[in-house]
Write an enzyme that holds these catalytic residues in place. Structure first.
Site, PDB file in Angstrom:
ATOM      1  N   LYS A 196       0.860  -1.186   0.000  1.00 15.86           N
ATOM      2  CA  LYS A 196       0.000   0.000   0.000  1.00 15.86           C
ATOM      3  C   LYS A 196       0.892   1.230   0.000  1.00 15.86           C
ATOM      4  O   LYS A 196       1.654   1.467   0.946  1.00 15.86           O
ATOM      5  CB  LYS A 196      -0.915  -0.004   1.223  1.00 15.86           C
ATOM      6  CG  LYS A 196      -1.886   1.176   1.266  1.00 15.86           C
ATOM      7  CD  LYS A 196      -2.803   1.072   2.476  1.00 15.86           C
ATOM      8  CE  LYS A 196      -3.769   2.246   2.559  1.00 15.86           C
ATOM      9  NZ  LYS A 196      -4.672   2.132   3.725  1.00 15.86           N
ATOM     10  N   LYS A 249      -2.175  -1.529  -3.721  1.00 14.20           N
ATOM     11  CA  LYS A 249      -3.021  -0.339  -3.702  1.00 14.20           C
ATOM     12  C   LYS A 249      -2.132   0.896  -3.782  1.00 14.20           C
ATOM     13  O   LYS A 249      -1.179   1.003  -3.005  1.00 14.20           O
ATOM     14  CB  LYS A 249      -3.842  -0.320  -2.401  1.00 14.20           C
ATOM     15  CG  LYS A 249      -4.773   0.874  -2.255  1.00 14.20           C
ATOM     16  CD  LYS A 249      -5.521   0.843  -0.917  1.00 14.20           C
ATOM     17  CE  LYS A 249      -6.440   2.061  -0.804  1.00 14.20           C
ATOM     18  NZ  LYS A 249      -7.164   2.098   0.477  1.00 14.20           N
TER      19      LYS A 249
END
Length: 324
Positions: A196, A249
């Site tokens: 992330k 992400k």
């Protein structure tokens, strides 16, 4: 070589379909939902056209609509009535996500896979993803782990099928796996937000989830966008700690990371087509600069082509309708 080899031979009519290398279907989609304890009616997210915060009594209807479209899974984010420094309203039996999970599972049962986001940012008054030393403004890794375990376990007790920790704390997967196993939930999968990145593409989400940070930023725990090898290390550590699904992400600016992780580990791999990716296409379509359906399909297809087995996307219902 040309003229013996002509690549265009395979690009006409049904032949083009026969040689297609990547397919994108409804079964690839995970639908994000926001359940808001502070409202009695649906609230439009101004920066994300078509996305709403929902009161608890509208969550089941929205989940049913997704199920009727063939979408197999959703991921829940909660907005609580009250926040404090340690996210107290994140792990109670009757907190907002726990109530939403029970409602959806009671109505839809096995017809919808319910995934819950496991993080503290929506529940803390400072907006960070862990316990904070307010004197130094440092996000404290190790004291956060126990709370993440409590949140995940409370979600599964309510009926969640998969938990998805997103806080990027070192050791969070091991802590959650231990907590689940100790409470006899050893068969519950963990979908880890393993890679992330610190990203400007999250901007609209922070309006949707009411999770903007009050000081500093999240660069001390989320990844540097410049780094690729680090993502491999993050994913490997999470796998060793017990992650069942690995997530990248954002998605579109990090297709190379999706490709590397899928090829390196051959693990079920998810990608989050985040709010900024969604909103920029919506904005361009509203201006008439792009064909919304075509760019939606092409962008999600590229994520699948890069190696994602599943895609979390705010386009889920739109794409499902288009594919039908």
């Amino acid at each position: 070589m040309f003229p013996q080899v002509r690549m265009r031979r395979l690009r006409s009519g049904k032949i083009r379909d026969l040689v297609r290398e990547t397919s994108l279907g409804v079964d690839d989609l995970i639908y994000p939902m926001f359940v808001d304890e502070t409202t009695d009616s649906s609230v439009d997210i101004s920066s994300m056209p078509g996305v709403q915060r929902l009161p608890l009594d509208k969550v089941v209807d929205d989940a049913k609509e997704a199920a009727d479209l063939g979408i197999p899974a959703l991921v829940l984010f909660g907005i609580p009535k009250s926040k404090d420094a340690v996210g107290t309203c994140s792990y109670g039996e009757d907190d907002i996500v726990q109530q939403a999970v029970r409602s959806i599972k009671e109505d839809l049962g096995k017809d919808m896979v319910v995934i819950t986001d496991v993080c503290m940012c929506e529940y803390t008054d400072h907006g960070h993803c862990g316990i904070v030393d307010m004197e130094t403004e440092e996000v404290l890794n190790d004291p956060t782990l126990d709370i993440l375990g409590k949140i995940a376990t409370s979600h599964v007790e309510a009926g969640a099928d998969i938990v998805a920790p997103s806080g990027m704390m070192d050791g969070m997967i091991g802590a959650i796996r231990n907590s689940l196993d100790e409470n006899h939930f050893e068969n519950t999968p963990i979908m880890s937000y393993a890679a992330k990145y610190t990203s400007a593409f999250y901007g609209p989400f922070r309006e949707a989830a009411d999770s903007a940070f009050q000081f500093g930023d999240r660069s001390t725990y989320q990844m540097d966008p410049a780094n690729s090898n680090e993502a491999i290390r993050e994913a490997e550590l999470d796998i060793l700690e017990g992650a069942d699904i690995i997530m990248v992400k954002p998605a579109l600016p990090y297709l190379d990371i999706i490709y590397r992780i899928k090829n390196e580990f051959k693990m079920p791999t998810a990608a989050y087509n985040v709010s900024g990716e969604y909103s920029m296409l919506k904005a361009a379509a509203e201006k008439g600069w792009l064909d919304e359906k075509l760019v939606m399909y092409e962008s999600l297809l590229s994520i699948k082509r890069a190696g994602a087995d599943m895609i979390l996307t705010y386009f889920a219902k739109d794409l499902a309708r288009m594919l039908k």
